[in-house]
Design a protein around this motif. Structure first.
Motif, short mmCIF file in Angstrom:
data_model
loop_
_atom_site.label_atom_id
_atom_site.label_comp_id
_atom_site.label_asym_id
_atom_site.label_seq_id
_atom_site.Cartn_x
_atom_site.Cartn_y
_atom_site.Cartn_z
N ASN A 15 38.85 30.05 26.76
CA ASN A 15 38.21 31.31 27.11
C ASN A 15 39.10 32.47 26.64
OD1 ASN A 15 40.16 32.03 29.21
ND2 ASN A 15 39.24 30.38 30.38
N GLU A 16 38.68 33.68 26.91
CA GLU A 16 39.39 34.87 26.43
C GLU A 16 40.82 34.94 26.99
OE1 GLU A 16 40.00 37.82 23.98
OE2 GLU A 16 38.10 36.74 24.04
N GLU A 17 41.04 34.56 28.24
CA GLU A 17 42.38 34.62 28.81
C GLU A 17 43.33 33.63 28.13
OE1 GLU A 17 42.23 34.31 33.12
OE2 GLU A 17 42.10 36.50 33.22
N ARG A 20 44.23 35.02 24.74
CA ARG A 20 45.21 36.11 24.89
C ARG A 20 46.61 35.54 25.15
NH1 ARG A 20 45.52 40.07 29.86
NH2 ARG A 20 47.59 40.84 29.42
N TYR A 21 46.70 34.53 26.01
CA TYR A 21 47.98 33.86 26.28
C TYR A 21 48.59 33.36 24.97
CZ TYR A 21 51.25 30.33 28.04
OH TYR A 21 52.36 29.58 28.30
N LEU A 80 47.33 33.73 33.05
CA LEU A 80 46.25 33.58 32.06
C LEU A 80 46.04 32.12 31.70
CD1 LEU A 80 47.08 36.53 29.62
CD2 LEU A 80 45.52 36.53 31.58
N ARG A 81 47.13 31.35 31.71
CA ARG A 81 47.05 29.92 31.42
C ARG A 81 46.73 29.13 32.68
NH1 ARG A 81 50.77 26.46 32.39
NH2 ARG A 81 52.48 27.97 32.27
N ARG A 83 45.33 29.73 35.47
CA ARG A 83 44.00 29.86 36.08
C ARG A 83 42.98 28.92 35.44
NH1 ARG A 83 44.98 35.74 36.99
NH2 ARG A 83 44.38 36.23 34.85
N HIS A 84 43.27 28.44 34.24
CA HIS A 84 42.26 27.70 33.49
C HIS A 84 42.71 26.33 32.99
CE1 HIS A 84 40.06 31.44 33.53
NE2 HIS A 84 41.15 32.04 33.07
#
Length: 114
Positions: A15-17, A20-21, A80-81, A83-84
């Protein structure tokens, strides 16, 4: 002595996060002279199980590896990492130049009285 940050990263959802990471992590490593040695590679499992991928980052020493991980810049990216994508991250010293496992075995043998 070279030190390593090693990540065992489990499957997750892109995903976007996460993107970004990945886009921003190198800038957090640069001040500590960190460089990717392995980044998201699928592993060939020879024994046991290992779901996911592997990340290995080399640093000149354990102090810089610790400083990178604790840095405000990297800590701002961690959620950011996490969480997913689940996983484990460890820091470890490498072996010194000229390391010989036979000497380690001899010391262990002597300590155990074998």
């Amino acid at each position: 002595m070279t030190a390593y940050a090693i990540g065992h990263i489990r499957p997750g959802t892109m995903n976007e996060e996460i993107l970004r990471y990945i886009e921003e992590i190198q800038a957090t490593m640069d001040p500590f002279e960190g460089r990717f040695l392995v980044h998201g590679a699928q592993v060939e499992v020879m024994e046991g199980t290992f779901p996911g991928t592997l990340v290995v980052i080399g640093f000149p020493d354990i102090e810089r590896a610790r400083a990178w991980y604790a840095s405000p810049a990297y800590q701002a990216l961690v959620p950011l990492r996490t969480r997913h994508i689940p996983g484990e991250i460890i820091l470890v010293d490498g072996v010194p130049p000229g390391y010989d496992a036979r000497k380690t075995a001899a010391g262990l043998r002597e300590a155990a009285g074998l």
